[in-house]
Design an enzyme around this catalytic site. Structure first.
Site, PDB file in Angstrom:
ATOM      1  N   CYS A  26       4.191   9.539   0.558  1.00 21.08           N
ATOM      2  CA  CYS A  26       2.562   9.976   0.386  1.00 21.08           C
ATOM      3  C   CYS A  26       2.859  10.708  -0.645  1.00 21.08           C
ATOM      4  O   CYS A  26       3.710  11.969  -0.411  1.00 21.08           O
ATOM      5  CB  CYS A  26       2.346  10.604   1.975  1.00 21.08           C
ATOM      6  SG  CYS A  26       0.741  11.270   1.588  1.00 21.08           S
ATOM      7  N   HIS A  45       5.095   4.487  12.890  1.00 19.37           N
ATOM      8  CA  HIS A  45       5.204   4.294  11.472  1.00 19.37           C
ATOM      9  C   HIS A  45       6.258   5.326  10.865  1.00 19.37           C
ATOM     10  O   HIS A  45       5.895   6.548  10.778  1.00 19.37           O
ATOM     11  CB  HIS A  45       3.692   4.723  10.776  1.00 19.37           C
ATOM     12  CG  HIS A  45       3.422   4.680   9.357  1.00 19.37           C
ATOM     13  ND1 HIS A  45       2.798   3.592   8.493  1.00 19.37           N
ATOM     14  CD2 HIS A  45       3.994   5.501   8.309  1.00 19.37           C
ATOM     15  CE1 HIS A  45       3.038   4.012   7.276  1.00 19.37           C
ATOM     16  NE2 HIS A  45       3.677   5.142   7.069  1.00 19.37           N
ATOM     17  N   HIS A  93       8.870   6.964   8.077  1.00 17.06           N
ATOM     18  CA  HIS A  93       9.731   6.970   6.808  1.00 17.06           C
ATOM     19  C   HIS A  93      11.099   7.303   7.228  1.00 17.06           C
ATOM     20  O   HIS A  93      11.260   7.469   8.475  1.00 17.06           O
ATOM     21  CB  HIS A  93       8.866   8.064   6.165  1.00 17.06           C
ATOM     22  CG  HIS A  93       7.578   7.544   5.568  1.00 17.06           C
ATOM     23  ND1 HIS A  93       7.212   7.058   4.219  1.00 17.06           N
ATOM     24  CD2 HIS A  93       6.306   7.334   6.187  1.00 17.06           C
ATOM     25  CE1 HIS A  93       6.067   6.586   4.163  1.00 17.06           C
ATOM     26  NE2 HIS A  93       5.324   6.859   5.207  1.00 17.06           N
ATOM     27  N   ARG A 141       0.740  -1.340  -0.106  1.00 12.02           N
ATOM     28  CA  ARG A 141      -0.138   0.158   0.016  1.00 12.02           C
ATOM     29  C   ARG A 141       0.838   1.321  -0.117  1.00 12.02           C
ATOM     30  O   ARG A 141       0.868   2.096  -0.901  1.00 12.02           O
ATOM     31  CB  ARG A 141      -0.988   0.033   1.206  1.00 12.02           C
ATOM     32  CG  ARG A 141      -2.129   1.062   0.955  1.00 12.02           C
ATOM     33  CD  ARG A 141      -1.606   2.241   1.520  1.00 12.02           C
ATOM     34  NE  ARG A 141      -0.964   2.440   2.992  1.00 12.02           N
ATOM     35  CZ  ARG A 141      -0.671   3.576   3.533  1.00 12.02           C
ATOM     36  NH1 ARG A 141      -0.387   4.558   2.750  1.00 12.02           N
ATOM     37  NH2 ARG A 141       0.185   3.493   4.723  1.00 12.02           N
ATOM     38  N   ASP A 142       1.639   1.644   1.182  1.00  9.20           N
ATOM     39  CA  ASP A 142       2.510   2.539   1.149  1.00  9.20           C
ATOM     40  C   ASP A 142       3.462   2.871   0.086  1.00  9.20           C
ATOM     41  O   ASP A 142       3.690   3.851  -0.483  1.00  9.20           O
ATOM     42  CB  ASP A 142       3.012   2.853   2.489  1.00  9.20           C
ATOM     43  CG  ASP A 142       3.183   4.191   2.976  1.00  9.20           C
ATOM     44  OD1 ASP A 142       3.418   5.081   2.050  1.00  9.20           O
ATOM     45  OD2 ASP A 142       3.396   4.522   4.149  1.00  9.20           O
ATOM     46  N   ASN A 165       9.733   4.222   3.460  1.00  8.04           N
ATOM     47  CA  ASN A 165       9.297   3.844   4.772  1.00  8.04           C
ATOM     48  C   ASN A 165      10.650   3.325   5.326  1.00  8.04           C
ATOM     49  O   ASN A 165      11.515   2.733   4.413  1.00  8.04           O
ATOM     50  CB  ASN A 165       8.280   2.889   4.941  1.00  8.04           C
ATOM     51  CG  ASN A 165       6.851   3.534   4.561  1.00  8.04           C
ATOM     52  OD1 ASN A 165       6.447   3.552   3.350  1.00  8.04           O
ATOM     53  ND2 ASN A 165       6.189   3.500   5.634  1.00  8.04           N
TER      54      ASN A 165
END
Ligand code: HMG
Ligand code: MG
Length: 355
Positions: free
Chosen positions: A282, A249, A251, A57-58, A291
């Site tokens: 993002c 979370h 990055h 996803r990310d 990430n």
């Protein structure tokens, strides 16, 4: 006894242990602890950590290359073979905003994964929730920002509207017994507003918990946090809430992600997000890099004697698969250093860490 006396005492007793070991004829080598967990310098490490893989996803939401549905499925299924138990497989956001993941439903419906693996997807509104429901997911992730400007840029809503939308989703999701994660982005620094006030972050977290979300993942969206900022926020949160409900979370824009993980571990956090090979970002947060790489996180945790249930060698193979699919090198450090790509292992995780 003062702290100083206590320290003196303990170094005396260490000397005693050393002497008696030498007296017993134990070699220097034999006295080196064989397990990572025997030599921890940290005091509060958990025995086990939950790793949430967000690469599909990310990672893929930020790729310019067109990744086919078949390749997404191949990557997710390979990740499912590594021991990872939590995988965020896609998002059900507007394809006008994130065209890269427009095939989310197809991906979910075609996946062949062990039922033990918890799959989730990002949902921004009830339309996204309906898609996640159709996809048969048992878990969803709602998301919002800690600043007005990032919120507007990312979801075209102000914070009050975002909270209202999340409340609508959570109400339905809880009726249908879904696990609900909430992401809170830009909790340390915002690319538009700069330093974010921790009090504001705590207030939003409390509002999300009051709605009934099961877990909150605190997002360093642009990868600009440092360990002191992490400690500051977690200490504030700990005064108001149980940190077991929180995930981190990171990055890795400034290479601080692993140091930030250590800060989180010391504060008692037991859930960390990461992305295979270090993909990610993002599109609505300028400057955001990938990430924290899952292999780097797992390597760190195993070196500290913290269990993940994940096979690092299989993870590395997934990293190389991701590179093959994306046709570019990924930033993960362990991926590079492991040298598996050339068919030759230059350096690998010591056997004892896996026990
Ligand atoms: P909008 O344009 O304000 O709202 O978007 P809208 O309701 O007018 O929708 C626009 C169009 O999208 C409409 O289609 C809707 O039907 C459709 P049209 O009528 O024009 O043909 N639409 C949808 N289609 C499919 N699924 C949906 C959906 N919703 C609307 N769920 C909206 C508002 C929230 C939808 C939009 O801004 C959006 O999708 N934003 C998502 C942006 C995003 O995904 N960002 C990256 C994820 S967040 C992140 O990466 C951070 C994180 O990793 C943590 C961290 O690092 O901090 C989680
Ligand atoms: Mg992210």
């Amino acid at each position: 006894m003062s702290g100083y006396e206590a320290n003196e005492k303990s170094s005396e007793s260490e000397d005693c242990v050393e002497q008696s070991a030498a007296e017993r004829g134990v070699s220097e080598e034999a006295r080196v602890p064989s397990r990572a967990s025997d030599i921890n310098m940290f005091e509060n490490l958990p025995r086990q950590v939950k790793v949430v893989e967000v690469g599909p996803r990310d990672g893929l939401q930020n790729e310019v290359a067109n990744v086919s549905t078949a390749d997404k499925i191949r990557l997710i299924e390979a990740l499912g073979e590594t021991g990872l138990e939590y995988i965020e497989v896609t998002s059900f956001v507007s394809p006008k905003w994130i065209p890269q993941l427009a095939d989310g439903l197809q991906v979910c419906q075609s996946l062949n994964l062990s039922p033990k693996i918890h799959r989730s997807a990002l949902v921004p509104n009830l339309k996204g929730y309906a898609a996640a429901q159709e996809a048969g997911l048992g878990a969803i992730a709602v998301f919002m920002s800690a600043t007005e400007t990032h919120s507007k840029k990312n979801i075209n809503k102000d914070l009050a509207e975002a909270l209202k939308t999340i409340a609508e989703i959570v109400t339905v999701a809880k009726q249908e017994k879904k696990f609900v994660r909430a992401y809170l982005s830009v909790v340390f620094l915002c690319p538009y507003e700069g330093r974010v006030d921790p009090t504001k972050v705590v207030d939003i977290c409390l509002a999300l918990l009051a709605m009934g979300v099961d877990e909150i993942s605190l997002g360093d969206t642009i990868g600009a946090a440092t360990p002191n900022l992490v400690l500051e926020l977690l200490k504030r949160l700990k005064l108001e809430s149980d940190l077991d409900r929180f995930a981190l979370h990171f990055h890795d824009t400034f290479g601080m992600a692993l140091a930030n993980v250590v800060a989180g571990l010391e504060m008692g956090i037991k859930t960390f997000d990461a992305s295979i090979g270090g993909m990610g970002g993002c599109p609505y947060a300028p400057g955001a890099q990938g990430n924290l790489a899952t292999e780097d996180l797992v390597y760190l945790l195993h070196s500290l004697g913290v269990k993940t249930g994940i096979d690092l060698r299989k993870l590395v193979a997934c990293g190389h698969l991701a590179e093959q699919i994306l046709k570019r090198q990924l930033p993960g450090k362990y991926l590079r250093a492991s040298g598996l790509q050339s068919g030759k292992i230059i350096y690998s995780e010591p056997e004892v860490w896996r026990e």
